[in-house]
Design a protein around this motif. Structure first.
Motif, PDB file in Angstrom:
ATOM      1  N   HIS A   1      -8.801  -1.564   0.704  1.00 52.22           N
ATOM      2  CA  HIS A   1      -8.036  -0.845   1.829  1.00 52.22           C
ATOM      3  C   HIS A   1      -8.261   0.722   1.518  1.00 52.22           C
ATOM      4  O   HIS A   1      -8.358   1.633   2.215  1.00 52.22           O
ATOM      5  N   GLN A   2      -8.181   1.015   0.153  1.00 54.17           N
ATOM      6  CA  GLN A   2      -8.462   2.388  -0.293  1.00 54.17           C
ATOM      7  C   GLN A   2      -9.842   3.028   0.134  1.00 54.17           C
ATOM      8  O   GLN A   2      -9.994   3.943   0.714  1.00 54.17           O
TER       9      GLN A   2
ATOM     10  N   TYR B   1       0.780  -1.144   0.260  1.00 54.84           N
ATOM     11  CA  TYR B   1       0.003  -0.085   0.008  1.00 54.84           C
ATOM     12  C   TYR B   1       1.028   1.255   0.046  1.00 54.84           C
ATOM     13  O   TYR B   1       0.298   2.476  -0.174  1.00 54.84           O
TER      14      TYR B   1
ATOM     15  N   ASN C   1     -11.533   2.068   2.746  1.00 58.13           N
ATOM     16  CA  ASN C   1     -11.587   2.088   4.121  1.00 58.13           C
ATOM     17  C   ASN C   1     -10.746   3.480   4.556  1.00 58.13           C
ATOM     18  O   ASN C   1     -11.606   4.044   5.411  1.00 58.13           O
ATOM     19  N   LYS C   2      -9.838   3.758   3.975  1.00 60.53           N
ATOM     20  CA  LYS C   2      -9.308   5.121   4.099  1.00 60.53           C
ATOM     21  C   LYS C   2     -10.084   6.140   3.788  1.00 60.53           C
ATOM     22  O   LYS C   2     -10.102   7.094   4.328  1.00 60.53           O
TER      23      LYS C   2
ATOM     24  N   GLU D   1     -12.714   6.742   6.476  1.00 63.76           N
ATOM     25  CA  GLU D   1     -12.039   7.164   7.557  1.00 63.76           C
ATOM     26  C   GLU D   1     -12.252   8.947   7.405  1.00 63.76           C
ATOM     27  O   GLU D   1     -12.572   9.525   8.436  1.00 63.76           O
TER      28      GLU D   1
END
Length: 167
Positions: free
Chosen positions: A157-158, A82, A160-161, A164
């Motif tokens: 993952h992206q 990542y 999720n970021k 946030e």
């Protein structure tokens, strides 16, 4: 080995749908920071990269003549790092627009179902019939499944970021 990666793929695809479902209509289309895609655009990118790929798994193919997962670990290391930023090929860059959350999720879920059915019902040890210039050219169908799995995990993952930041 192939049943394990197919299970991982199914889990990753399901996670994408669950993640996108967790956004409201405004948040899913909100740009988290300059130069970033929205969560909806990430979903659209995944859809564009998966739509009709099921046909690849049904297409006639040649035997690999090597271990069918020989390149899998390398794909995993590249895609799940990542810290590196990657550039998407133009044909799967999402449109610069607001997306309807329900339509996006429905289309993605349908593409996921078609792909899972295709990968579960074919011999993955053969070379995938990919067009000249495709970075995965020479890969087995099994290695393509690994690529799709890790590509999806990378974008989860992206998402999720992004979540946030915008929630």
């Amino acid at each position: 080995m192939s049943i394990q990666i197919i299970n991982q793929l199914e889990s990753a695809l399901g996670e994408t749908v669950a993640l996108l479902s967790s956004f409201n209509e405004e948040q899913i289309n909100k740009i988290p920071f300059e130069g970033s895609w929205t969560a909806a655009q990430v979903g659209r990118h995944l859809y564009k990269s998966e739509a009709d790929i099921d046909q690849l798994f049904y297409a006639p193919a040649q035997p690999a003549g090597r271990q069918p997962d020989e390149r899998a670990e390398g794909l995993k290391q590249i895609l799940l790092d990542y810290s590196t930023k990657m550039k998407s090929p133009d044909f799967i860059i999402p449109e610069d627009m607001e997306f309807d959350k329900a339509r996006l999720i429905t289309s993605l879920a349908e593409a996921n179902d078609k792909m899972l059915k295709a990968v579960s019902g074919t011999d993955l040890t053969d070379i995938a019939p990919l067009e000249d210039g495709n970075p995965l050219q020479g890969s087995t169908k099994l290695e393509v499944v690994h690529f799709i799995t890790y590509h999806t995990m990378r974008h989860n993952h992206q998402i999720n970021k992004i979540k946030e930041i915008v929630q």
